[in-house]
Scaffold this motif. Structure first.
Motif, PDB file in Angstrom:
ATOM      1  N   VAL A   1       0.844  -1.192   0.000  1.00 51.83           N
ATOM      2  CA  VAL A   1       0.000   0.000   0.000  1.00 51.83           C
ATOM      3  C   VAL A   1       0.883   1.247   0.000  1.00 51.83           C
ATOM      4  O   VAL A   1       1.837   1.357   0.769  1.00 51.83           O
ATOM      5  N   VAL A   2       0.556   2.179  -0.895  1.00 43.95           N
ATOM      6  CA  VAL A   2       1.269   3.457  -0.978  1.00 43.95           C
ATOM      7  C   VAL A   2       0.400   4.532  -0.339  1.00 43.95           C
ATOM      8  O   VAL A   2      -0.773   4.688  -0.694  1.00 43.95           O
ATOM      9  N   ALA A   3       0.960   5.279   0.594  1.00 37.41           N
ATOM     10  CA  ALA A   3       0.214   6.329   1.286  1.00 37.41           C
ATOM     11  C   ALA A   3      -0.004   7.532   0.379  1.00 37.41           C
ATOM     12  O   ALA A   3       0.579   7.638  -0.704  1.00 37.41           O
ATOM     13  N   ASP A   4      -0.844   8.466   0.831  1.00 36.08           N
ATOM     14  CA  ASP A   4      -1.160   9.646   0.039  1.00 36.08           C
ATOM     15  C   ASP A   4       0.064  10.506  -0.255  1.00 36.08           C
ATOM     16  O   ASP A   4       0.083  11.256  -1.235  1.00 36.08           O
ATOM     17  N   ASN A   5       1.075  10.426   0.604  1.00 35.15           N
ATOM     18  CA  ASN A   5       2.295  11.198   0.374  1.00 35.15           C
ATOM     19  C   ASN A   5       3.347  10.418  -0.427  1.00 35.15           C
ATOM     20  O   ASN A   5       4.479  10.869  -0.596  1.00 35.15           O
ATOM     21  N   GLY A   6       2.980   9.225  -0.908  1.00 36.23           N
ATOM     22  CA  GLY A   6       3.883   8.426  -1.728  1.00 36.23           C
ATOM     23  C   GLY A   6       4.792   7.486  -0.958  1.00 36.23           C
ATOM     24  O   GLY A   6       5.558   6.735  -1.565  1.00 36.23           O
ATOM     25  N   VAL A   7       4.711   7.493   0.356  1.00 33.46           N
ATOM     26  CA  VAL A   7       5.577   6.641   1.186  1.00 33.46           C
ATOM     27  C   VAL A   7       4.988   5.233   1.283  1.00 33.46           C
ATOM     28  O   VAL A   7       3.775   5.057   1.381  1.00 33.46           O
ATOM     29  N   PHE A   8       5.846   4.222   1.252  1.00 33.73           N
ATOM     30  CA  PHE A   8       5.401   2.843   1.461  1.00 33.73           C
ATOM     31  C   PHE A   8       6.386   2.135   2.386  1.00 33.73           C
ATOM     32  O   PHE A   8       7.542   2.558   2.540  1.00 33.73           O
ATOM     33  N   SER A   9       5.912   1.053   3.027  1.00 34.62           N
ATOM     34  CA  SER A   9       6.774   0.299   3.942  1.00 34.62           C
ATOM     35  C   SER A   9       6.380  -1.166   3.917  1.00 34.62           C
ATOM     36  O   SER A   9       5.220  -1.509   3.618  1.00 34.62           O
ATOM     37  N   TYR A  10       7.345  -2.022   4.260  1.00 28.22           N
ATOM     38  CA  TYR A  10       7.122  -3.471   4.204  1.00 28.22           C
ATOM     39  C   TYR A  10       7.911  -4.122   5.328  1.00 28.22           C
ATOM     40  O   TYR A  10       9.144  -4.037   5.369  1.00 28.22           O
ATOM     41  N   SER A  11       7.196  -4.737   6.276  1.00 32.33           N
ATOM     42  CA  SER A  11       7.846  -5.401   7.413  1.00 32.33           C
ATOM     43  C   SER A  11       8.257  -6.812   7.017  1.00 32.33           C
ATOM     44  O   SER A  11       7.442  -7.577   6.488  1.00 32.33           O
ATOM     45  N   ILE A  12       9.524  -7.153   7.287  1.00 32.03           N
ATOM     46  CA  ILE A  12      10.042  -8.458   6.891  1.00 32.03           C
ATOM     47  C   ILE A  12      11.002  -8.992   7.952  1.00 32.03           C
ATOM     48  O   ILE A  12      11.557  -8.234   8.750  1.00 32.03           O
ATOM     49  N   ARG A  13      11.194 -10.292   7.955  1.00 35.74           N
ATOM     50  CA  ARG A  13      12.205 -10.938   8.803  1.00 35.74           C
ATOM     51  C   ARG A  13      13.291 -11.499   7.895  1.00 35.74           C
ATOM     52  O   ARG A  13      13.021 -12.335   7.030  1.00 35.74           O
ATOM     53  N   LEU A  14      14.508 -11.025   8.091  1.00 34.29           N
ATOM     54  CA  LEU A  14      15.623 -11.442   7.252  1.00 34.29           C
ATOM     55  C   LEU A  14      16.107 -12.842   7.618  1.00 34.29           C
ATOM     56  O   LEU A  14      16.065 -13.251   8.783  1.00 34.29           O
ATOM     57  N   GLN A  15      16.559 -13.557   6.612  1.00 33.10           N
ATOM     58  CA  GLN A  15      17.211 -14.834   6.820  1.00 33.10           C
ATOM     59  C   GLN A  15      18.729 -14.596   6.938  1.00 33.10           C
ATOM     60  O   GLN A  15      19.252 -13.585   6.464  1.00 33.10           O
TER      61      GLN A  15
END
Length: 213
Positions: free
Chosen positions: A171-185
């Motif tokens: 999802v992209v916010a109205d200000n163009g910012v996006f984020s994605y929570s992940i767990r690294l291997q």
């Protein structure tokens, strides 16, 4: 009834079910005046199949339907006029030549006597062939992450664009910012970020993050 059924089958075979249904509905509206309250010289406005809001092509294909064996006149940006012939099945098709920018168009049906229908609805189109902006703001590509494998990958683009990270819709916010929570291997973790604007222009970014416990 047999003739109508055979005609519908031919329409489906030639144009596909969706187009055939629309053309069939259109033809049914053209029943004699005593059934529909229409006169013999009634000219229906042309109808278009799907018209996109944006495109990355300088030639936009269009299709639609109107009264068989007539002409459709399309006015582009209130100035340029293009003509399309309507075939015996009531279908017309062609392309709109575009240059970068915004466009709007309407169309009318015209008979050989010069009579014109009322105009169709107005369609707005935006033509762009520039890839959308795409920036990864945190963590920086190539970073080495230590101790905690849980991170949030952050970035920025236009608010109207769609973003996918490793095929996951983000999802992209109205200000163009996006984020994605992940767990690294442990070791290298590769991420493919794809950004698509409404005209289907594409930006792509691949980054590697390394996790060392």
């Amino acid at each position: 009834w047999l003739g109508m059924t055979l005609g519908l089958v031919l329409l489906i075979f030639k144009f596909g079910l969706g187009a055939a249904v629309k053309i069939s509905e259109f033809l049914q509206k053209r029943q004699p005046a005593e059934n529909q309250g229409l006169t013999d010289n009634f000219l229906p406005e042309p109808k278009f199949f799907t018209v996109p809001n944006a495109t990355n092509s300088a030639e936009l294909p269009i299709q639609g339907y109107s009264l068989a064996n007539k002409e459709v006149l399309l006015t582009l940006n209130d100035s340029d006029q293009l003509s399309f012939s309507v075939n015996a099945e009531g279908k017309f098709e062609g392309t709109l030549p575009l240059t970068l920018g915004k466009y709007s168009f309407t169309a009318v049906t015209k008979d050989f006597g010069g009579k014109k229908s009322s105009p169709s609805k107005t369609y707005d189109i935006f033509f762009s062939n520039t890839p959308p902006p795409l920036e990864i703001t945190d963590p920086q590509p190539g970073s080495v992450i230590k101790n905690n494998p849980d991170i949030v990958l952050k970035g920025k683009t236009d608010s109207t664009s769609r973003v996918y990270i490793n095929d996951h819709f983000i999802v992209v916010a109205d200000n163009g910012v996006f984020s994605y929570s992940i767990r690294l291997q442990k070791g290298e973790n590769k991420f493919k970020i794809v950004c698509l604007d409404p005209a289907q222009n594409r930006s792509e970014y691949e980054i590697t993050l390394t996790f060392r416990p």
